[in-house]
Structure formats: structure tokens, C-alpha cells
Scaffold this motif. Structure first.
Motif, PDB file in Angstrom:
ATOM      1  N   GLY A  52       0.768  -1.301  -0.079  1.00  0.00           N
ATOM      2  CA  GLY A  52       0.078   0.086  -0.048  1.00  0.00           C
ATOM      3  C   GLY A  52       0.931   1.373  -0.061  1.00  0.00           C
ATOM      4  O   GLY A  52       2.131   1.144   0.063  1.00  0.00           O
ATOM      5  N   PHE A  53       0.106   2.542   0.027  1.00  0.00           N
ATOM      6  CA  PHE A  53       0.858   3.621   0.009  1.00  0.00           C
ATOM      7  C   PHE A  53       1.035   4.352   1.381  1.00  0.00           C
ATOM      8  O   PHE A  53       0.041   4.125   2.274  1.00  0.00           O
ATOM      9  CB  PHE A  53       0.214   4.567  -0.834  1.00  0.00           C
ATOM     10  CG  PHE A  53       0.357   4.273  -2.247  1.00  0.00           C
ATOM     11  CD1 PHE A  53       1.262   4.316  -2.946  1.00  0.00           C
ATOM     12  CD2 PHE A  53      -0.919   3.451  -3.054  1.00  0.00           C
ATOM     13  CE1 PHE A  53       1.493   4.023  -4.247  1.00  0.00           C
ATOM     14  CE2 PHE A  53      -0.953   3.378  -4.184  1.00  0.00           C
ATOM     15  CZ  PHE A  53       0.261   3.368  -4.877  1.00  0.00           C
ATOM     16  N   GLY A  54       2.140   4.885   1.895  1.00  0.00           N
ATOM     17  CA  GLY A  54       2.237   5.490   3.044  1.00  0.00           C
ATOM     18  C   GLY A  54       2.246   4.627   4.416  1.00  0.00           C
ATOM     19  O   GLY A  54       1.706   3.469   4.458  1.00  0.00           O
ATOM     20  N   ALA A  55       2.490   5.101   5.631  1.00  0.00           N
ATOM     21  CA  ALA A  55       2.525   4.395   6.582  1.00  0.00           C
ATOM     22  C   ALA A  55       1.047   4.055   7.263  1.00  0.00           C
ATOM     23  O   ALA A  55       1.171   3.324   8.084  1.00  0.00           O
ATOM     24  CB  ALA A  55       3.099   5.194   7.747  1.00  0.00           C
ATOM     25  N   SER A  67      -8.205  -1.897   7.348  1.00  0.00           N
ATOM     26  CA  SER A  67      -8.859  -2.448   8.723  1.00  0.00           C
ATOM     27  C   SER A  67     -10.043  -1.834   9.020  1.00  0.00           C
ATOM     28  O   SER A  67     -11.027  -2.470   9.744  1.00  0.00           O
ATOM     29  CB  SER A  67      -7.908  -2.541   9.914  1.00  0.00           C
ATOM     30  OG  SER A  67      -7.608  -1.002  10.214  1.00  0.00           O
ATOM     31  N   SER A  68     -10.466  -0.548   8.595  1.00  0.00           N
ATOM     32  CA  SER A  68     -11.572   0.166   9.026  1.00  0.00           C
ATOM     33  C   SER A  68     -12.572  -0.318   8.067  1.00  0.00           C
ATOM     34  O   SER A  68     -13.820  -0.366   8.404  1.00  0.00           O
ATOM     35  CB  SER A  68     -11.411   1.700   9.092  1.00  0.00           C
ATOM     36  OG  SER A  68     -11.043   1.905   7.837  1.00  0.00           O
ATOM     37  N   LEU A  69     -12.253  -0.491   6.687  1.00  0.00           N
ATOM     38  CA  LEU A  69     -13.267  -1.050   5.771  1.00  0.00           C
ATOM     39  C   LEU A  69     -13.798  -2.309   5.815  1.00  0.00           C
ATOM     40  O   LEU A  69     -14.872  -2.795   5.853  1.00  0.00           O
ATOM     41  CB  LEU A  69     -12.656  -0.621   4.338  1.00  0.00           C
ATOM     42  CG  LEU A  69     -12.722   0.399   3.857  1.00  0.00           C
ATOM     43  CD1 LEU A  69     -11.858   0.756   2.600  1.00  0.00           C
ATOM     44  CD2 LEU A  69     -13.997   1.383   3.838  1.00  0.00           C
ATOM     45  N   TYR A  70     -12.621  -3.272   6.403  1.00  0.00           N
ATOM     46  CA  TYR A  70     -13.066  -4.582   6.500  1.00  0.00           C
ATOM     47  C   TYR A  70     -12.360  -5.218   7.885  1.00  0.00           C
ATOM     48  O   TYR A  70     -11.399  -5.798   7.975  1.00  0.00           O
ATOM     49  CB  TYR A  70     -11.975  -5.538   5.404  1.00  0.00           C
ATOM     50  CG  TYR A  70     -12.262  -4.940   3.926  1.00  0.00           C
ATOM     51  CD1 TYR A  70     -11.609  -4.143   3.276  1.00  0.00           C
ATOM     52  CD2 TYR A  70     -13.471  -5.384   3.449  1.00  0.00           C
ATOM     53  CE1 TYR A  70     -11.794  -3.584   2.190  1.00  0.00           C
ATOM     54  CE2 TYR A  70     -13.902  -4.863   1.827  1.00  0.00           C
ATOM     55  CZ  TYR A  70     -13.053  -3.878   1.486  1.00  0.00           C
ATOM     56  OH  TYR A  70     -13.298  -3.774   0.167  1.00  0.00           O
ATOM     57  N   GLY A  71     -13.059  -4.816   8.733  1.00  0.00           N
ATOM     58  CA  GLY A  71     -12.906  -5.101  10.236  1.00  0.00           C
ATOM     59  C   GLY A  71     -12.749  -6.491  10.551  1.00  0.00           C
ATOM     60  O   GLY A  71     -11.821  -6.599  11.427  1.00  0.00           O
ATOM     61  N   LYS A  72     -13.050  -7.502  10.228  1.00  0.00           N
ATOM     62  CA  LYS A  72     -12.942  -8.711  10.473  1.00  0.00           C
ATOM     63  C   LYS A  72     -11.945  -9.682   9.610  1.00  0.00           C
ATOM     64  O   LYS A  72     -11.944 -10.757   9.692  1.00  0.00           O
ATOM     65  CB  LYS A  72     -14.312  -9.560  10.342  1.00  0.00           C
ATOM     66  CG  LYS A  72     -15.501  -8.819  11.343  1.00  0.00           C
ATOM     67  CD  LYS A  72     -16.600  -9.616  11.361  1.00  0.00           C
ATOM     68  CE  LYS A  72     -17.495  -8.968  12.352  1.00  0.00           C
ATOM     69  NZ  LYS A  72     -18.744  -9.707  12.469  1.00  0.00           N
ATOM     70  N   THR A  73     -11.457  -8.864   8.842  1.00  0.00           N
ATOM     71  CA  THR A  73     -10.462  -9.569   7.736  1.00  0.00           C
ATOM     72  C   THR A  73      -8.903  -9.354   8.183  1.00  0.00           C
ATOM     73  O   THR A  73      -8.450  -8.206   8.685  1.00  0.00           O
ATOM     74  CB  THR A  73     -10.424  -8.923   6.327  1.00  0.00           C
ATOM     75  OG1 THR A  73     -11.673  -9.028   5.767  1.00  0.00           O
ATOM     76  CG2 THR A  73      -9.405  -9.635   5.595  1.00  0.00           C
ATOM     77  N   ASN A  74      -8.176 -10.538   8.458  1.00  0.00           N
ATOM     78  CA  ASN A  74      -6.949 -10.311   8.892  1.00  0.00           C
ATOM     79  C   ASN A  74      -5.907 -10.321   7.704  1.00  0.00           C
ATOM     80  O   ASN A  74      -5.597 -11.513   7.092  1.00  0.00           O
ATOM     81  CB  ASN A  74      -6.589 -11.869   9.762  1.00  0.00           C
ATOM     82  CG  ASN A  74      -5.073 -11.581  10.288  1.00  0.00           C
ATOM     83  OD1 ASN A  74      -4.402 -10.853   9.968  1.00  0.00           O
ATOM     84  ND2 ASN A  74      -4.779 -12.520  10.952  1.00  0.00           N
ATOM     85  N   PHE A  75      -5.499  -9.123   7.532  1.00  0.00           N
ATOM     86  CA  PHE A  75      -4.701  -8.733   6.236  1.00  0.00           C
ATOM     87  C   PHE A  75      -3.256  -9.233   6.360  1.00  0.00           C
ATOM     88  O   PHE A  75      -2.637  -9.382   5.507  1.00  0.00           O
ATOM     89  CB  PHE A  75      -4.437  -7.331   5.874  1.00  0.00           C
ATOM     90  CG  PHE A  75      -6.131  -6.786   5.331  1.00  0.00           C
ATOM     91  CD1 PHE A  75      -6.309  -7.132   3.961  1.00  0.00           C
ATOM     92  CD2 PHE A  75      -7.111  -6.417   5.996  1.00  0.00           C
ATOM     93  CE1 PHE A  75      -7.491  -6.809   3.383  1.00  0.00           C
ATOM     94  CE2 PHE A  75      -8.103  -5.925   5.400  1.00  0.00           C
ATOM     95  CZ  PHE A  75      -8.490  -6.290   3.992  1.00  0.00           C
ATOM     96  N   GLY A  76      -2.788  -9.711   7.490  1.00  0.00           N
ATOM     97  CA  GLY A  76      -1.614 -10.315   7.872  1.00  0.00           C
ATOM     98  C   GLY A  76      -1.523 -11.538   7.133  1.00  0.00           C
ATOM     99  O   GLY A  76      -0.297 -12.097   7.043  1.00  0.00           O
ATOM    100  N   LEU A  77      -2.566 -12.199   7.018  1.00  0.00           N
ATOM    101  CA  LEU A  77      -2.353 -13.520   6.122  1.00  0.00           C
ATOM    102  C   LEU A  77      -2.067 -13.171   4.681  1.00  0.00           C
ATOM    103  O   LEU A  77      -1.758 -14.360   4.119  1.00  0.00           O
ATOM    104  CB  LEU A  77      -3.583 -14.234   6.288  1.00  0.00           C
ATOM    105  CG  LEU A  77      -4.031 -14.894   7.784  1.00  0.00           C
ATOM    106  CD1 LEU A  77      -5.304 -15.314   8.071  1.00  0.00           C
ATOM    107  CD2 LEU A  77      -2.976 -15.481   8.403  1.00  0.00           C
ATOM    108  N   TYR A  78      -2.392 -12.165   4.088  1.00  0.00           N
ATOM    109  CA  TYR A  78      -2.275 -12.044   2.775  1.00  0.00           C
ATOM    110  C   TYR A  78      -1.170 -11.456   2.282  1.00  0.00           C
ATOM    111  O   TYR A  78      -0.299 -10.939   2.035  1.00  0.00           O
ATOM    112  CB  TYR A  78      -3.373 -11.289   2.274  1.00  0.00           C
ATOM    113  CG  TYR A  78      -4.607 -11.853   2.336  1.00  0.00           C
ATOM    114  CD1 TYR A  78      -5.361 -11.229   3.547  1.00  0.00           C
ATOM    115  CD2 TYR A  78      -5.045 -12.950   1.662  1.00  0.00           C
ATOM    116  CE1 TYR A  78      -6.778 -11.924   3.771  1.00  0.00           C
ATOM    117  CE2 TYR A  78      -6.486 -13.418   2.066  1.00  0.00           C
ATOM    118  CZ  TYR A  78      -7.223 -13.040   3.017  1.00  0.00           C
ATOM    119  OH  TYR A  78      -8.264 -13.341   3.304  1.00  0.00           O
TER     120      TYR A  78
END
Length: 151
Positions: free
Chosen positions: A130-133, A140-151
């Protein structure tokens, strides 16, 4: 004339060649023993020539490897890792490419190594996060129940 007994180990008896040599030996009025000695000499000589040609080929392939190692210098390991990745990608479309490269020795050529390295670079997985810090906070705010660390 019987030449089967003078065929050196590792060579195959060729009936057509034996018949052609028999015709020459008959024309020269050679005895069976003389023809066998001449045939044995010729087969041993041919074997030595074949061995010399094979050794020259091996030396040339090894020379390509040394030239590639020298030309790549300190980048050798990194480029070879990328080339290995590129070769794996190519093997998906061309299953026997590795055996072809090994058989012909073309895998030692700097041009082939660079091409496979280039393919490896093109086919590696993206590490874009993604872009920026704060890019993770939007996800996480748009997809609160998704663990993006897995992707």
C-alpha cells in the motif's frame, strides 16, 4: 570376415559397416587376421576421437560457466537465485527445459542466465503493501473482520 570379436567395450556392432569394411578388405585381399587387426585399430581410433570431441564439449561448457561466474562477479549468487526462480516459472510452460539446458550446456551461458534471471524478476511475488504508513488502517476500518496479515 568376422568383426564382432574386435568391437571395443562401449561400442556397438554395426552389421552394415562391418559388411562395407569386409568389401574393402576383400578388394585389398586381406586375410581374416589382417582385416580384424585393421578393424580393431580403426574402432579404437574412432573411440579416441569420440572421447576427444566429448572432452572438448565438456571443456567448452565448463568454460561458459567460468565466464559467467567472472562476468557476474559479486552478483553471481543473487542472479543465480533469480535465474532459478525464472527457470521454475518457465518449467510450468515448458516441462523439460531444465533437462535441455543441462544436456546442451546452454544453462551455463551468461545470456541464458541473464534471461532466466530477468524472467525470475518478472515473475516474483509482489511485496507491495500500500501507500504510506497508514495504508493498513484504511483496510482494517473498511474490512474490520479480515486479517490482512495472512495475505
Amino acid at each position: 570376415y568376422d568383426f564382432k570379436s574386435v568391437v571395443p567395450e562401449g561400442m556397438e556392432y554395426d552389421a552394415q559397416q562391418a559388411e562395407a569394411f569386409s568389401a574393402v578388405a576383400r578388394d585389398m585381399k586381406l586375410s581374416g587376421e589382417q582385416a580384424q587387426k585393421l578393424a580393431a585399430y580403426g574402432m579404437n581410433y574412432a573411440g579416441q576421437i569420440a572421447d576427444a570431441v566429448n572432452q572438448q564439449r565438456i571443456n567448452e561448457i565448463n568454460g561458459w560457466a567460468e565466464e559467467s561466474r567472472k562476468e557476474l562477479g559479486v552478483d553471481f549468487d543473487h542472479v543465480m537465485q533469480q535465474a532459478a526462480s525464472g527457470l521454475e516459472a518457465v518449467e510450468k510452460a515448458v516441462p523439460n527445459i531444465r533437462s535441455v539446458l543441462n544436456y546442451t550446456g546452454a544453462g551455463n551461458r551468461i545470456e541464458m542466465i541473464r534471461m532466466l534471471s530477468f524472467i525470475g524478476e518478472l515473475t516474483k511475488e509482489d511485496s507491495f503493501r500500500g501507500f504510506g504508513a497508514n495504508s493498513g488502517t484504511v483496510q482494517s476500518s473498511l474490512y474490520g473482520k479480515t486479517n490482512f496479515g495472512l495475505y
